[in-house]
Design a protein around this motif. Structure first.
Motif, mmCIF file in Angstrom:
data_model
loop_
_atom_site.group_PDB
_atom_site.id
_atom_site.type_symbol
_atom_site.label_atom_id
_atom_site.label_comp_id
_atom_site.label_asym_id
_atom_site.label_seq_id
_atom_site.Cartn_x
_atom_site.Cartn_y
_atom_site.Cartn_z
ATOM 1 N N ARG A 180 0.815 -1.221 0.000
ATOM 2 C CA ARG A 180 0.000 0.000 0.000
ATOM 3 C C ARG A 180 0.848 1.270 0.000
ATOM 4 N NH1 ARG A 180 -4.221 -0.603 3.075
ATOM 5 N NH2 ARG A 180 -3.923 -2.744 3.785
ATOM 6 N N LEU A 187 3.659 7.320 -3.051
ATOM 7 C CA LEU A 187 2.841 7.115 -4.243
ATOM 8 C C LEU A 187 3.002 8.251 -5.244
ATOM 9 C CD1 LEU A 187 -0.464 5.672 -2.722
ATOM 10 C CD2 LEU A 187 1.453 4.443 -3.753
ATOM 11 N N VAL A 229 0.005 1.450 -9.838
ATOM 12 C CA VAL A 229 -0.857 1.649 -8.677
ATOM 13 C C VAL A 229 -2.289 1.424 -9.148
ATOM 14 C CG1 VAL A 229 -1.666 3.254 -6.910
ATOM 15 C CG2 VAL A 229 0.726 3.305 -7.632
ATOM 16 N N GLU A 230 -3.009 0.538 -8.455
ATOM 17 C CA GLU A 230 -4.367 0.222 -8.862
ATOM 18 C C GLU A 230 -5.308 0.258 -7.669
ATOM 19 O OE1 GLU A 230 -5.099 -2.981 -11.522
ATOM 20 O OE2 GLU A 230 -3.022 -3.041 -12.233
ATOM 21 N N GLU A 231 -6.584 0.476 -7.968
ATOM 22 C CA GLU A 231 -7.612 0.400 -6.938
ATOM 23 C C GLU A 231 -7.908 -1.067 -6.654
ATOM 24 O OE1 GLU A 231 -11.075 2.595 -7.948
ATOM 25 O OE2 GLU A 231 -10.071 4.530 -7.888
ATOM 26 N N SER A 281 -12.502 0.462 -1.186
ATOM 27 C CA SER A 281 -11.536 0.672 -2.264
ATOM 28 C C SER A 281 -10.268 1.302 -1.705
ATOM 29 C CB SER A 281 -12.140 1.579 -3.344
ATOM 30 O OG SER A 281 -11.216 1.800 -4.383
ATOM 31 N N ASP A 327 -5.868 2.087 -2.697
ATOM 32 C CA ASP A 327 -4.789 2.095 -3.677
ATOM 33 C C ASP A 327 -3.634 1.225 -3.196
ATOM 34 O OD1 ASP A 327 -6.071 3.755 -5.440
ATOM 35 O OD2 ASP A 327 -5.104 5.589 -4.733
ATOM 36 N N CYS A 342 0.267 -0.529 -4.602
ATOM 37 C CA CYS A 342 1.309 -0.756 -5.601
ATOM 38 C C CYS A 342 1.279 -2.245 -5.955
ATOM 39 C CB CYS A 342 2.692 -0.408 -5.049
ATOM 40 S SG CYS A 342 2.848 1.253 -4.377
ATOM 41 N N LYS A 370 -5.849 6.471 -17.262
ATOM 42 C CA LYS A 370 -5.323 5.241 -16.686
ATOM 43 C C LYS A 370 -4.459 4.502 -17.688
ATOM 44 C CE LYS A 370 -7.432 5.431 -12.685
ATOM 45 N NZ LYS A 370 -6.692 5.532 -11.430
ATOM 46 N N ARG A 379 2.874 10.882 -11.242
ATOM 47 C CA ARG A 379 1.765 9.960 -11.421
ATOM 48 C C ARG A 379 1.181 10.011 -12.832
ATOM 49 N NH1 ARG A 379 -0.819 8.287 -6.717
ATOM 50 N NH2 ARG A 379 -2.235 7.155 -8.074
#
Length: 330
Positions: free
Chosen positions: A113, A129, A136-138, A145, A147, A149, A204, A235
């Motif tokens: 995380r 982050l 990095v995804e939900e 939900s 985030d 890594c 994305k 990001r």
């Protein structure tokens, strides 16, 4: 959607798979003292020369401890761990960084995380982050939900390199945040017209099951640094070359070629270059050769192309002639 694994038996199974993949690599055993914020302890660690990492793991109470450090330890020396990928075994614990998860194709993923620290000021999840080069995804974490890594897939031949790069990324970001600020990336972010806040990742990236994007970005960054260039990322932008005042070259990396990836790369390069007021070189990085008419059209838009191929030891190798042309006159 990716979902965390919270069943203790499934967590234990994923951990056993992870250890069975890593332990043969970390075959050299060295006894040393491991220092951490607030103390130290003696332990026998495994060292993997192919990764230039040491590793030690054990289970205690409700957590699996996975400690990593960079470089080869010396017998009876004292070393600080670089990063931990600890995993709770009984319940969701958001103070612990690591987790296993099930991906869209039912693959088992190793995640983190991003809540690193080690007692250093200004180093935490948000700052990590903000500077992290990987995916990095939900993730669905027990209905909430969050985030994470995405480090890699358990069982993938690339997982050891992905863990290596994640640990070295922790080291890089800690050094970056601990050192003097020489480059203000805030000058190159977008402002949301509605709220006046930074838009971080409104476009994305396309992800594939092997999750090799991070390996490519990190390898390219290392090649450029070896040539004496200052590199950065945020990001929105995979990688860029800068001179502490201006972004000179902007890279967009795709790990495979598809129509969607082509559209995405062109859009990201053009859109994310808008806030950069100086002239900037735009570079699309990919493994597969484009059809000549497509490559020609991209160059007419001011987008150069950098190809790479995978070596036998799972390292991306970039076409030197193209890279030299892209970095000429910088």
């Amino acid at each position: 959607m990716i979902e965390t694994i919270n069943n203790p038996l499934k967590i234990k199974s994923a951990y056993n798979r992870l250890r069975s993949q890593l332990l043969p690599l970390f075959s050299e055993k060295i006894t040393c003292t491991i220092g951490y914020h607030g103390g130290s302890f003696q332990e026998t660690v495994g060292y993997a020369a192919s990764l230039d990492l040491w590793y030690v793991s054990w289970e205690e109470a409700d957590v699996i401890k996975n400690l990593f450090g960079t470089g080869r330890p010396v017998e009876d020396g004292m070393y600080s761990m670089t990063g931990q990928i600890n995993i709770p075994t009984q319940r969701v614990n958001r103070s612990i960084g690591g987790s296993f998860a099930t991906g869209p194709a039912k693959e088992t993923l190793l995640m983190h995380r991003g809540n690193i620290g080690g007692g250093k000021k200004d180093i935490g999840k948000h700052s990590f982050l903000e500077n992290y080069r990987g995916d990095v995804e939900e993730v669905n974490e027990s209905g909430i939900s969050a985030d994470f890594c995405i480090i890699g897939e358990i069982g993938s031949p690339m997982l050891p390199q992905q863990i290596r790069d994640f640990i070295y990324e922790i080291s890089r970001i800690k050094a970056l945040l601990s050192g003097p600020a020489t480059f203000d990336i805030n000058s190159f972010r977008f402002n949301d017209e509605k709220g006046g806040k930074y838009v971080l990742g409104s476009l994305k990236r396309n992800k594939n099951a092997s999750r090799t994007h991070y390996l490519i970005v990190n390898q390219l960054a290392g090649v450029l640094q070896d040539q004496g260039f200052e590199v950065g990322s945020d990001r929105n932008r995979d990688l860029f070359i800068h001179d502490t005042r201006q972004i000179k070259v902007l890279f967009e990396v795709k790990s495979c070629l598809s129509t969607q990836n082509l559209y995405s790369a062109v859009g990201q390069l053009l859109v994310y270059s808008i806030p950069i007021k100086n002239k900037v070189r735009l570079v699309f990085v990919l493994p597969d050769k484009l059809e000549p008419p497509v490559a020609k059209k991209l160059r007419s838009f001011g987008i150069d192309i950098l190809y790479f191929k995978w070596s036998t030891d799972m390292e991306p190798v970039f076409v030197k002639k193209s890279l030299d042309r892209i970095t000429a006159d910088l």
